[in-house]
Write an enzyme that holds these catalytic residues in place. Structure first.
Site, mmCIF file in Angstrom:
data_model
loop_
_atom_site.group_PDB
_atom_site.id
_atom_site.type_symbol
_atom_site.label_atom_id
_atom_site.label_comp_id
_atom_site.label_asym_id
_atom_site.label_seq_id
_atom_site.Cartn_x
_atom_site.Cartn_y
_atom_site.Cartn_z
ATOM 1 C CG MET A 5 44.280 70.874 107.756
ATOM 2 S SD MET A 5 45.718 71.040 109.028
ATOM 3 C CE MET A 5 46.617 69.575 108.584
ATOM 4 C CB CYS A 6 40.869 68.331 103.370
ATOM 5 S SG CYS A 6 40.153 67.291 103.932
ATOM 6 N N GLY A 7 43.995 68.521 102.007
ATOM 7 C CA GLY A 7 44.880 69.160 101.216
ATOM 8 C C GLY A 7 44.329 69.262 99.620
ATOM 9 N NE ARG A 52 45.994 71.548 104.082
ATOM 10 C CZ ARG A 52 45.932 72.443 105.085
ATOM 11 N NH1 ARG A 52 47.217 73.109 105.257
ATOM 12 N NH2 ARG A 52 45.164 73.139 105.193
ATOM 13 C CB ALA A 90 45.717 64.780 101.171
#
Lengths: 238, 315
Positions: B1-3, B29, B156
């Site tokens: 996912m990651c932000g 995230r 993130a």
């Protein structure tokens, strides 16, 4: 949580801010049980606001909300003053959601029933895998809207982006204005007068009916269907 | 996912503070690691080096070896190393070095001791600081909130296809191009194909993270003479996968989104000051005013460049 006096229906103002979303939900559930109209303030585009609300609830979000607002709605009336993030009204089965501005990706994803009304544009894949209900978009539909929709109607008054109604099954996408291009297996059909009347009847209570519109009704070309039976209703009974 | 996040200030200021706010709001995230790329006013000469050592007990020896390699390449340390004082086995060091004779040759030689001390960034302006843990924990450990500058990136990480290690965190430096950093949310599905092609050209990758590859891919295209805008456009059509990435230089932040519109990007533009992120709720931590509109870059095949001090979006 503050109570605003002098309203016919008791109203509860809930401050969202940076509070833990669980604490916000507890306030929402408490007000819902008490039958109070809820006003969310300082929403900061937080996620998961107004999820799983029961019939009879009224919730108004001042400002914008984040992901999944109104998801799993079973009959509540939800209004969002400005924008909604991804998955607004996801898997809702009943109720009515109005988004005052833009609705992000996958508005009404997998919804089963109810009405989502977006006053602005919406992002990609509106109504992805929806099985029933209606999405009305006053602006333009985003990329690949109606992707794999199993049922229900998407009605757009301001055109549609690329890959419209890609891999549609039993749903319908109604568009006024330009369609940039159609998705796989999507075809434009000439709607009957009865079908147009049905759509206008949906738009009437929203103050959007206009009998002079030229509609494009987009449905499945059925080239991707793999059923033995051509009657998809038989499959819906499973 | 990651932000991911990008921030451009109207004038040099507390960019570290804003990047921490943007990433703290997106910690859900990806809680594996957090990182920041901060751009300050560029130096006229000398490079800021950020490096990660993997065994604090060997720090003295490793920094001496690093310095010896620097001298082999006609340069030296001009500001002595400093480092974090945590108890973790790994450590992050910062130093300023004079200009090596040949940047690529120096980086290649320094990478020979990367298993002990790995350069995270080299730049006149760029500093990359990354570590395991959430935004506030990393910020507390490395003093990110106190960092000033003109612009920067944040990330993130939810690890999917490579290790959870401090040096596998984002942002990534486009090794060996000074001052180029990337943050990325997505997956590249033709990673090995491109890695092999780039390795044949002499590029080195120190992780198996696809984001490290995109940084080099774009920088290599720019080295071939493409503008940043042309390189971003080509990446959309030539790299396979689903992605939104932001790539930064001392003068701009560019972004690109894949053909399938799978990864979000929202933006607030206030007269050239930019706050961009994966989620609207993050940019609202910087601009907490519902009267300010966000721009949703939700569509497919989008790219844009925000220049420092003069925002422009090409989509």
């Amino acid at each position: 949580m503050n109570r605003a006096p002098g309203r016919t229906m008791a109203e509860t103002v809930i401050d969202v801010g940076e509070r833990p979303i669980r604490a916000v939900h507890e306030d929402i559930q408490k007000a819902a049980k008490a039958g109070e109209r809820m006003v969310l303030r300082n929403t900061l585009s937080r996620h998961n606001l107004g999820v799983g609300l029961p019939p009879g609830c009224e919730l108004h979000a001042e400002g914008s909300v984040g992901y999944y607002c109104g998801g799993l709605n079973t009959g509540a009336r939800i209004t969002v003053e400005r924008n909604a993030g991804w998955g607004c009204g996801e898997a809702m089965s009943a109720g009515h959601i109005t988004v005052g501005g833009y609705a992000g990706m996958s508005v009404g994803a997998a919804m089963l029933g109810g009405l989502i009304h977006v006053r602005g544009d919406c992002g990609p894949r509106a109504g992805v895998a929806m099985k029933g209900g209606t999405i009305v978009v006053e602006g333009k539909l985003g990329y690949q809207s109606g992707f794999m929709a199993h049922g229900g109607k998407i009605i757009a008054l301001g055109g549609a982006g690329p890959s419209c109604a890609d891999a549609l099954w039993q749903g319908e996408v109604w568009v006024c204005g330009d369609v940039e291009d159609l998705g796989v297996d999507a075809v434009i059909t000439e709607p009957s007068a009865e079908q147009v009347a049905e759509v206008e009847a949906i738009l009437d209570p929203l103050g959007l009916s206009d009998r002079s519109r030229a509609w494009r009704r987009i449905v499945a070309g059925e080239r991707l269907w793999y059923f033995q039976s051509r009657d998809a209703k038989a499959w819906l009974m499973i | 996912m990651c932000g991911i996040a990008g921030r451009i200030l109207g004038a040099p200021g507390p960019v570290g503070r804003d990047l921490v706010a943007l990433m703290a709001a997106q910690e859900h995230r990806g809680a594996d690691s957090t990182g920041f790329a901060v751009y300050s006013t560029p130096r006229e000469n000398g490079y800021i080096v950020r490096a990660m050592g993997f065994d604090r007990s060997r720090m003295g020896q490793d920094l001496n070896d690093f310095r010896a390699i620097l001298r082999n390449n006609g340069a030296d340390v001009i500001e002595e190393p400093s480092w974090d004082n945590s108890r973790s086995q790994h450590y992050l060091a910062r130093m300023i070095v004079s200009d090596p004779v040949d940047m690529a040759a120096w980086v290649a030689e320094a990478d020979e001791i990367a298993a002990r001390l790995e350069m995270q960034s080299v730049g006149r302006s760029l500093e990359i600081i990354k570590d395991v843990g959430g935004a506030n924990a990393v910020a507390d450990k490395h003093g990110i909130r106190e960092m000033t500058g003109t612009h920067g990136l944040g990330h993130a990480r939810l690890a999917t296809e490579s290790d959870v290690r401090p040096n596998a965190s984002h942002p990534f430096w486009a090794r060996p191009f000074p001052d180029v950093a990337i943050v990325h949310n997505g997956q590249i599905t033709d990673y090995y194909t491109w890695r092999e092609k780039l390795e044949r050209k002499g590029y080195r990758f120190l992780t198996w993270n696809d984001s490290e590859l995109i940084a080099v891919w774009v920088s290599d295209r720019m080295k071939q003479g493409l503008s940043m805008e042309e390189a971003l456009t080509r990446s959309i059509h030539e790299i396979d996968g689903v992605f939104t990435y932001m790539i930064a230089t001392p003068s701009a932040i560019g972004f690109a989104k894949d053909r399938f519109a799978m990864k979000p990007l929202v933006l607030i533009d206030q007269n050239g000051a930019i706050a961009a992120g994966t989620e609207e709720q993050a940019v609202r931590r910087v601009y907490n005013d519902d009267g300010i509109d966000v721009i949703n870059h939700d569509g497919p095949s989008l790219h844009g460049i925000w220049t420092v001090g003069n925002q422009r979006v090409a989509a």
